[in-house]
Enzyme design. Sequence first.
Site, PDB file in Angstrom:
ATOM      1  N   SER A 251      25.530  32.925  18.839  1.00  0.00           N
ATOM      2  CA  SER A 251      25.846  33.566  20.120  1.00  0.00           C
ATOM      3  C   SER A 251      26.893  32.786  20.903  1.00  0.00           C
ATOM      4  CB  SER A 251      24.574  33.743  20.951  1.00  0.00           C
ATOM      5  OG  SER A 251      23.892  32.514  21.108  1.00  0.00           O
TER       6      SER A 251
ATOM      7  N   ASP B 196      22.417  25.552  21.632  1.00  0.00           N
ATOM      8  CA  ASP B 196      21.279  24.773  21.145  1.00  0.00           C
ATOM      9  C   ASP B 196      21.630  23.390  20.618  1.00  0.00           C
ATOM     10  OD1 ASP B 196      19.943  27.088  21.710  1.00  0.00           O
ATOM     11  OD2 ASP B 196      19.443  27.607  19.646  1.00  0.00           O
TER      12      ASP B 196
ATOM     13  N   ALA C 143      20.032  33.182  26.845  1.00  0.00           N
ATOM     14  CA  ALA C 143      20.324  33.390  28.266  1.00  0.00           C
ATOM     15  C   ALA C 143      21.075  32.184  28.820  1.00  0.00           C
ATOM     16  CB  ALA C 143      19.029  33.608  29.043  1.00  0.00           C
TER      17      ALA C 143
ATOM     18  N   CYS D 249      13.412  32.928  29.931  1.00  0.00           N
ATOM     19  CA  CYS D 249      12.521  33.277  28.827  1.00  0.00           C
ATOM     20  C   CYS D 249      11.655  34.450  29.253  1.00  0.00           C
ATOM     21  CB  CYS D 249      11.647  32.086  28.455  1.00  0.00           C
ATOM     22  SG  CYS D 249      10.700  32.345  26.957  1.00  0.00           S
TER      23      CYS D 249
ATOM     24  N   CYS E 144      13.890  28.893  22.324  1.00  0.00           N
ATOM     25  CA  CYS E 144      12.945  29.851  22.873  1.00  0.00           C
ATOM     26  C   CYS E 144      11.530  29.307  22.885  1.00  0.00           C
ATOM     27  CB  CYS E 144      12.961  31.154  22.128  1.00  0.00           C
ATOM     28  SG  CYS E 144      12.091  32.398  23.082  1.00  0.00           S
TER      29      CYS E 144
END
Length: 448
Positions: free
Chosen positions: A51, A334, A345, A377, A199
């Site tokens: 992403s 990440d 997000a 989240c 997540c």
Amino acid sequence: MFGTYCRHMAVSVPRAWGHGRGVLDVARLHVRSYSGSSGGHYKVLVLGGGSGGIAMSARMKRKVGAENVAVVEPSESHYYQPIWTLVGAGAKTVRSSGRTTASVVPSGVKWIKSRVQEINPDKSTVRTDDGKEISYQYLIVALGLQLHYEKIKGLPEAFEHPKIGSNYSVKTVMKTWKALQDFKEGNAIFSFPNTPVKCAGAGQKIMYLSDAYFRKTGKRPKANVIYNTSLPVLFGVKKYADALWKLVKARDLNVNLRHNLIEVRPEKQEVVFEKLDSPGETVVYEYEMLHVTPPMGPPEVLKGNLLADPNGWLDVDKDNLQHKTYPNVFGIGDCTNLPTAKTAAAVAAQSSVLDRTISKVMKKEKPDKKYDGYTSCPLVTSYNTVILAEFDYDGQPLETFPVDQSKESRIMYHMKADVMPHLYWHGLLKGLWGGPGPYRKIMHLGMK
């Protein structure tokens, strides 16, 4: 936005711009000779086609032209991973989560279908697994993180047995749904590891969905639902943790804190957890269903690299996402050591800040836009409700809507399941969505 994406922590103190290198050093980056590189030279080289990598490729294309941008990514498939929570519960299909990498790489941007083997920031070069050396003027590192199922004894081999799944991998997410359907009676166990993860809510989301499925199918009286987490809290932000504890008690769910999964014994249908507050002490459970959230860590190529912090994560300024030592290197997502939860997000909000930072650096100006650590989240609590957690670096709620988002909401579920996938494919990946910040101000009449 509103974070239907779900993906620790070293707080860095920003130094003067350039982080030990002067403006002249930055200027030299603009005039260095790049002859003799077999893999070519690009003004902006992006490592990773997830992403963050695709979003920044799209933004850089508009900034410097498609022909001056390349993205290195070995996989032929790109997945919208947040939807796997719903796939594992039978509410969405795996097919709906994936597209070809070729279809998401911005048109005209060079896709280098290779794996990153080595990064040499002193020479501004990257070597791929096919031996090619690529040089760059600016580097964006968006390599994500690695799943480490192998760090749990018995895995990943145990996935060949029934009754065990994991929503964190496209290879095992449907096994979760199969285990859920086949459940008859006994322990349904859900784990959360003793490492940074993407997540952080997903491990318990599938617990709430499984509970809802058992109730819907009449199996709940015979199910003992257990969530064993390595953390000392149910959720890292108190406002949402308090709401979740109420939910846990109301639904008779069993939560054990500071329990870390260390072994799976599929032949016996047993799992072993270590009690982190009692070193050396373990507890064994039988299971009828097991969902594993695996340990995770930084990309192998970053470990020990000049770009990494001592833990192997990309060492960037938490305000502007510029590398602390190399001013022509930037990070997103990440793989970074940004002290916020790893979610898509967060990537959306970071992409907007990073776009501005790179614009300033290209003009030899000081970055002026700050990332506040926004992440989100959506805690799926049933097949039609979500508690939408949104918060900043300090773990303080940073909510988009002028309502109490710690309460279960059907509208938020619709947003998670239907609106956000569309916004992901057509907004974030096109470089057009930078998070809900501007909308938050409107919703709160400029008060936030």
